[in-house]
Design a protein around this motif. Structure first.
Motif, short mmCIF file in Angstrom:
data_model
loop_
_atom_site.label_atom_id
_atom_site.label_comp_id
_atom_site.label_asym_id
_atom_site.label_seq_id
_atom_site.Cartn_x
_atom_site.Cartn_y
_atom_site.Cartn_z
N TRP A 121 -8.60 14.29 -6.31
CA TRP A 121 -10.00 13.97 -5.84
C TRP A 121 -10.08 13.82 -7.89
N ALA A 122 -9.87 13.14 -8.17
CA ALA A 122 -10.41 12.65 -9.70
C ALA A 122 -10.76 11.47 -9.37
N LEU A 123 -11.83 10.34 -9.64
CA LEU A 123 -11.69 9.26 -9.81
C LEU A 123 -11.73 8.98 -9.90
N TYR A 136 -15.24 4.83 1.02
CA TYR A 136 -14.22 4.13 0.06
C TYR A 136 -12.93 4.26 0.17
N CYS A 137 -12.05 3.68 0.20
CA CYS A 137 -10.16 3.82 -0.29
C CYS A 137 -10.08 3.14 -1.27
N ALA A 138 -9.11 3.97 -1.90
CA ALA A 138 -8.96 4.36 -3.52
C ALA A 138 -7.33 4.09 -3.42
N LEU A 170 1.31 -1.49 0.20
CA LEU A 170 0.05 0.34 -0.05
C LEU A 170 1.25 1.48 -0.06
N TYR A 171 1.80 1.76 0.31
CA TYR A 171 2.84 2.74 0.75
C TYR A 171 3.10 3.38 -0.53
N ALA A 172 3.32 1.94 -1.30
CA ALA A 172 3.93 2.52 -2.86
C ALA A 172 3.09 3.00 -3.86
N TYR A 173 1.27 3.65 -3.48
CA TYR A 173 0.87 3.99 -3.94
C TYR A 173 0.24 5.25 -2.79
N ALA A 174 -0.23 5.79 -3.96
CA ALA A 174 -1.38 7.26 -3.67
C ALA A 174 -2.58 6.28 -3.06
N ILE A 175 -2.94 6.84 -1.84
CA ILE A 175 -4.14 6.58 -1.54
C ILE A 175 -5.36 7.99 -0.97
N GLY A 176 -6.62 7.38 -1.67
CA GLY A 176 -7.87 8.18 -2.07
C GLY A 176 -8.72 7.84 -0.38
N TRP A 177 -9.57 8.36 0.63
CA TRP A 177 -10.55 7.95 0.78
C TRP A 177 -12.20 9.20 0.14
N PHE A 178 -12.91 8.43 0.16
CA PHE A 178 -14.13 9.14 -0.68
C PHE A 178 -14.79 8.92 -0.10
#
Length: 127
Positions: free
Chosen positions: A109-111, A95-97, A29-37
């Motif tokens: 914020w670009a889904l 949701y996390c993405a 997970l730490y290799a990627y950007a994570i967003g919460w929506f």
């Protein structure tokens, strides 16, 4: 198989707190950007919080600034969303993405820039 799983949602009174978790399997997970929506009934999905993969910088929607905190635990391959001072308007499915390209650094914020999504966890804020 790449998978994101959210947990930690539930029913909380106004002013209360919850901590959501986003657990990853199949990738680090730490290799990627994570967003919460989040998405409330009848509303569009909206960005809540974001943590970059490059330097761990964070972003927050204006509606949650000062109340929500995003963080990573690399050892557990988990991203958290600490939510304090919850309001009824925070109620939604959260949701996390994960973004594997890094493009979300400019537009968190670009889904459409997110490659993987979890199934969501329900947060209800009510007395």
């Amino acid at each position: 198989q790449v998978q994101l799983v959210e947990s930690g949602g539930g029913l909380v009174q106004p002013g209360g707190s919850l901590r959501l978790s986003c657990d990853a399997s199949g990738f680090t997970l730490y290799a990627y950007a994570i967003g919460w929506f989040r998405q409330a009934p009848g509303k569009e999905r909206e960005g809540v919080s974001y943590i970059s993969s490059s330097d761990g910088s964070t972003s927050y929607a204006d509606s949650v600034k000062g109340r929500f905190t995003i963080s990573r635990d690399n050892a557990k391959n988990t991203v958290y969303l600490q939510m304090n001072s919850l309001k009824p308007e925070d109620a939604a499915v959260y949701y996390c993405a994960a973004d594997t390209t890094g493009l979300t650094i400019a537009t968190p914020w670009a889904l459409y820039l997110y490659d993987y999504w979890g199934q969501g966890t329900q947060v209800t804020v009510s007395s």
